[in-house]
Design a protein around this motif. Structure first.
Motif, PDB file in Angstrom:
ATOM      1  N   LEU A  66      40.146  73.195  74.913  1.00 18.34           N
ATOM      2  CA  LEU A  66      39.254  72.042  74.794  1.00 18.34           C
ATOM      3  C   LEU A  66      39.688  71.125  73.656  1.00 18.34           C
ATOM      4  N   GLN A  67      39.870  69.834  73.969  1.00 17.40           N
ATOM      5  CA  GLN A  67      40.299  68.852  72.984  1.00 17.40           C
ATOM      6  C   GLN A  67      39.247  67.787  72.701  1.00 17.40           C
ATOM      7  N   HIS A  68      38.388  67.493  73.676  1.00 21.68           N
ATOM      8  CA  HIS A  68      37.406  66.412  73.533  1.00 21.68           C
ATOM      9  C   HIS A  68      36.044  66.914  74.011  1.00 21.68           C
ATOM     10  N   LEU A  69      35.064  66.935  73.118  1.00 23.89           N
ATOM     11  CA  LEU A  69      33.717  67.414  73.442  1.00 23.89           C
ATOM     12  C   LEU A  69      32.690  66.353  73.088  1.00 23.89           C
ATOM     13  N   ASP A  70      31.864  65.973  74.064  1.00 28.87           N
ATOM     14  CA  ASP A  70      30.825  64.961  73.873  1.00 28.87           C
ATOM     15  C   ASP A  70      29.451  65.614  74.045  1.00 28.87           C
ATOM     16  N   LEU A  71      28.706  65.718  72.932  1.00 26.42           N
ATOM     17  CA  LEU A  71      27.345  66.268  72.954  1.00 26.42           C
ATOM     18  C   LEU A  71      26.309  65.193  72.637  1.00 26.42           C
ATOM     19  N   SER A  72      26.670  63.948  72.700  1.00 27.65           N
ATOM     20  CA  SER A  72      25.797  62.856  72.289  1.00 27.65           C
ATOM     21  C   SER A  72      24.522  62.804  73.134  1.00 27.65           C
ATOM     22  N   GLN A  73      23.469  62.280  72.532  1.00 25.88           N
ATOM     23  CA  GLN A  73      22.161  62.066  73.161  1.00 25.88           C
ATOM     24  C   GLN A  73      21.480  63.363  73.599  1.00 25.88           C
ATOM     25  N   LEU A  94      29.052  63.708  68.242  1.00 25.82           N
ATOM     26  CA  LEU A  94      27.709  64.217  67.943  1.00 25.82           C
ATOM     27  C   LEU A  94      26.752  63.075  67.671  1.00 25.82           C
ATOM     28  N   SER A  95      27.017  61.909  68.229  1.00 26.85           N
ATOM     29  CA  SER A  95      26.164  60.754  67.970  1.00 26.85           C
ATOM     30  C   SER A  95      24.804  60.913  68.655  1.00 26.85           C
ATOM     31  N   ASP A  96      23.775  60.408  67.990  1.00 24.81           N
ATOM     32  CA  ASP A  96      22.412  60.405  68.529  1.00 24.81           C
ATOM     33  C   ASP A  96      21.962  61.806  68.932  1.00 24.81           C
ATOM     34  N   THR A  97      22.144  62.753  68.019  1.00 20.09           N
ATOM     35  CA  THR A  97      21.726  64.140  68.273  1.00 20.09           C
ATOM     36  C   THR A  97      20.615  64.588  67.325  1.00 20.09           C
ATOM     37  N   GLY A  98      20.136  63.694  66.465  1.00 22.03           N
ATOM     38  CA  GLY A  98      19.027  64.026  65.580  1.00 22.03           C
ATOM     39  C   GLY A  98      19.407  64.842  64.363  1.00 22.03           C
ATOM     40  N   LEU A  99      20.681  65.026  64.081  1.00 22.18           N
ATOM     41  CA  LEU A  99      21.118  65.836  62.943  1.00 22.18           C
ATOM     42  C   LEU A  99      20.952  65.063  61.629  1.00 22.18           C
ATOM     43  N   VAL A 150      38.896  62.978  65.302  1.00 22.50           N
ATOM     44  CA  VAL A 150      37.880  61.948  65.505  1.00 22.50           C
ATOM     45  C   VAL A 150      36.504  62.608  65.470  1.00 22.50           C
ATOM     46  N   LEU A 151      35.629  62.104  64.587  1.00 24.63           N
ATOM     47  CA  LEU A 151      34.261  62.618  64.479  1.00 24.63           C
ATOM     48  C   LEU A 151      33.287  61.458  64.577  1.00 24.63           C
ATOM     49  N   ASP A 152      32.384  61.517  65.552  1.00 27.81           N
ATOM     50  CA  ASP A 152      31.364  60.481  65.738  1.00 27.81           C
ATOM     51  C   ASP A 152      29.999  61.081  65.422  1.00 27.81           C
ATOM     52  N   MET A 153      29.441  60.651  64.267  1.00 27.41           N
ATOM     53  CA  MET A 153      28.106  61.102  63.851  1.00 27.41           C
ATOM     54  C   MET A 153      27.156  59.914  63.750  1.00 27.41           C
ATOM     55  N   SER A 154      27.416  58.850  64.475  1.00 24.87           N
ATOM     56  CA  SER A 154      26.573  57.661  64.412  1.00 24.87           C
ATOM     57  C   SER A 154      25.196  57.923  65.025  1.00 24.87           C
ATOM     58  N   PHE A 205      32.982  57.894  62.521  1.00 27.94           N
ATOM     59  CA  PHE A 205      31.991  56.887  62.886  1.00 27.94           C
ATOM     60  C   PHE A 205      30.629  57.336  62.366  1.00 27.94           C
ATOM     61  N   LEU A 206      30.086  56.565  61.411  1.00 28.50           N
ATOM     62  CA  LEU A 206      28.840  56.945  60.728  1.00 28.50           C
ATOM     63  C   LEU A 206      27.803  55.828  60.777  1.00 28.50           C
ATOM     64  N   SER A 207      27.925  54.910  61.700  1.00 27.99           N
ATOM     65  CA  SER A 207      26.989  53.796  61.796  1.00 27.99           C
ATOM     66  C   SER A 207      25.580  54.282  62.145  1.00 27.99           C
ATOM     67  N   GLN A 208      24.583  53.503  61.725  1.00 30.37           N
ATOM     68  CA  GLN A 208      23.169  53.766  62.010  1.00 30.37           C
ATOM     69  C   GLN A 208      22.730  55.135  61.512  1.00 30.37           C
ATOM     70  N   ASN A 209      22.947  55.342  60.223  1.00 31.21           N
ATOM     71  CA  ASN A 209      22.435  56.513  59.527  1.00 31.21           C
ATOM     72  C   ASN A 209      21.636  56.051  58.312  1.00 31.21           C
ATOM     73  N   MET A 210      21.514  56.903  57.296  1.00 25.33           N
ATOM     74  CA  MET A 210      20.749  56.568  56.095  1.00 25.33           C
ATOM     75  C   MET A 210      21.603  56.721  54.846  1.00 25.33           C
ATOM     76  N   LEU A 211      22.877  56.460  54.981  1.00 26.68           N
ATOM     77  CA  LEU A 211      23.813  56.633  53.870  1.00 26.68           C
ATOM     78  C   LEU A 211      23.630  55.549  52.812  1.00 26.68           C
ATOM     79  N   ARG A 212      23.565  55.990  51.551  1.00 26.65           N
ATOM     80  CA  ARG A 212      23.489  55.045  50.443  1.00 26.65           C
ATOM     81  C   ARG A 212      24.859  54.830  49.805  1.00 26.65           C
ATOM     82  N   ALA A 213      25.821  55.641  50.211  1.00 25.06           N
ATOM     83  CA  ALA A 213      27.181  55.511  49.677  1.00 25.06           C
ATOM     84  C   ALA A 213      28.167  55.961  50.746  1.00 25.06           C
ATOM     85  N   ALA A 214      29.339  55.359  50.727  1.00 25.73           N
ATOM     86  CA  ALA A 214      30.386  55.737  51.666  1.00 25.73           C
ATOM     87  C   ALA A 214      30.956  57.097  51.270  1.00 25.73           C
ATOM     88  N   PRO A 215      31.407  57.887  52.246  1.00 27.02           N
ATOM     89  CA  PRO A 215      32.034  59.176  51.908  1.00 27.02           C
ATOM     90  C   PRO A 215      33.335  58.936  51.144  1.00 27.02           C
TER      91      PRO A 215
END
Length: 431
Positions: A242-249, A271-276, A289-293, A311-321
């Motif tokens: 397995l190389q590409h896994l999409d668990l979004s929504q 892992l975008s839009d998973t409530g984490l 590639v990691l999508d946590m938007s 990809f970290l868009s639409q979170n609550m980050l106050r500072a960039a990693p």
């Protein structure tokens, strides 16, 4: 028969008296609501690479015999350019489908698509036993059929074909499970899309049992009913390629005590839009590639030396990693977070930076850094319209691009220090 068909194709008709429309430029033919009276118009579609049948009366053809074809007809079918067939808005008797698949074995069709279809009855799949088909991609979207449980024998009879299938999609079809035995039939499958179904944590365990989908590389489980991050990890552990896994929504719940190891082969993880509310470890060591938007992240404190895009868009980050944790990184998306500035000295070496929709502090460092990134073309879409100042009060609501940044204003020390030195030297010389 074959000579007559080829002659008709050569006439170049764009629209016949029936309901088939042929777009010669796109090599696409669409047939609407075919009946016995209009079926002759299909002839013009034989010059298309994609043929779509939308609506119709397939039940009338249940008794249509497809026996052994003569050599000239087989030769003609093999010479057709049709590579993709789409069937939509149809009631499909499975007994007829079994015969049609046998007919397709003489063609070079590579992709078969069913959209908004209802499958009725059962087919005589023994006719397809050990039968090869050229179809390598099979897609079902918004279809209704009998439950898959208990139909393992039907799939086994089709294993001569399904064992060579490379792509399978069953989306938006209310699927609750795939029996273990069915997964074992797809021995060469590379891509499986099960998005927008009703798969749960327990059903996932049986779906990916030992021996199922042994060569799977791409798996989409987007928008199902998955809840346990740990259970999903355990379920896909056996997919060693397995190389590409999409668990979004999916609304996933974390288990802090989980030590499950994701497949080491995993390169792309959505892992975008998973409530984490945190990035859970351990992550695959070779992840690129990691999508946590679209989550609830307040901070990202992980280190992945292989990571290239995050990809970290639409979170609550106050500072960039910290970019230092990702030496291979080239893409960073931080749109719509809570950041007041971007560490331009760290991110200036990246190829693609996007950070629109943040409440920026347009002091010298805040505005100047963004302007410098834009000047070298590193800021992605959204600049300058979606980069606005939140503070100081004089610049609230103003575009960051329009904030004046000058050496005299932002770096007064750069000017004052030389003046002070000069005055001190003059004082010494005067003394």
């Amino acid at each position: 028969m074959s000579v007559a068909l080829l002659l008709l194709l050569g006439l170049g008709f764009v629209e016949a008296e029936g309901r088939c429309l042929f777009n010669r430029t796109q090599e696409y033919c669409v047939c609407y609501h075919l009946s016995q009276e209009t079926i002759s118009s299909i002839i013009q579609c034989l010059g298309a690479s994609t043929v779509e049948f939308r609506g119709g009366e397939l039940e009338r053809y249940v008794a249509f015999p497809i026996g052994d074809l003569d050599p000239s007809t087989i030769e003609m079918l093999g010479s057709l350019v049709i590579r993709r067939i789409i069937l939509g808005d149809l009631l499909v008797p499975e007994i007829l489908l079994a015969r049609v698949l046998k007919f397709l074995s003489y063609t070079q069709v590579r992709e078969l698509v069913f959209e908004s279809c209802v499958f009725k009855g059962s087919g005589n799949w023994e006719e397809m036993a050990n039968q090869d088909l050229p179809v390598l991609s099979l897609r079902f979207h918004n279809v209704t059929s009998a439950p898959l449980m208990g139909r393992e024998q039907d799939f086994f009879l089709l294993s001569g074909w399904l064992g060579n299938l490379q792509e399978l999609a069953v989306t938006a079809s209310q699927v609750t499970s795939l029996p273990c035995g069915i997964g074992k039939v797809f021995s060469a499958l590379h891509s499986l899309d099960m998005a927008q179904n009703s798969l749960g944590d327990e059903s996932l365990v049986s779906t990916f049992c030992s021996g199922a989908f042994p060569q799977l590389q791409v798996l989409s489980l987007r928008r199902n009913r998955l809840r346990s991050y740990h259970s999903v990890c355990v379920s896909v552990q056996r997919l060693h390629d397995l190389q590409h896994l999409d668990l979004s929504q999916n609304k996933l719940m974390a288990d802090p005590s989980s030590s499950c190891q994701w497949p080491a082969s995993l390169r792309i993880f959505n892992l975008s839009d998973t409530g984490l509310d945190e990035v859970l470890e351990p992550l695959p060591p070779s992840l690129e590639v990691l999508d946590m938007s679209c989550n609830h992240l307040h901070a990202v404190d992980i280190s992945l030396r292989s990571l290239k895009k995050i990809f970290l868009s639409q979170n609550m980050l106050r500072a960039a990693p910290s970019i230092r944790n990702y030496p291979m990184l080239d893409t960073l998306h931080l749109d719509n977070n809570w950041m007041t500035e971007l560490p331009w000295d760290e991110v200036k070496g990246l190829q693609d930076v996007s950070a629109a929709g943040n409440p920026y502090d347009c002091s010298c460092s805040g505005a100047g850094g963004l302007q410098a990134l834009a000047a070298v073309g590193n800021l992605g879409q959204g600049w300058p319209q979606n980069y606005t100042c939140h503070s100081p009060p004089d610049y609230q609501g103003k575009l960051v691009e329009e904030v004046p940044v000058s050496v005299l204003w932002c770096n007064s020390a750069v000017v004052i220090a030389p003046i002070c030195v000069a005055l001190a030297l003059l004082a010494v010389a005067g003394a």
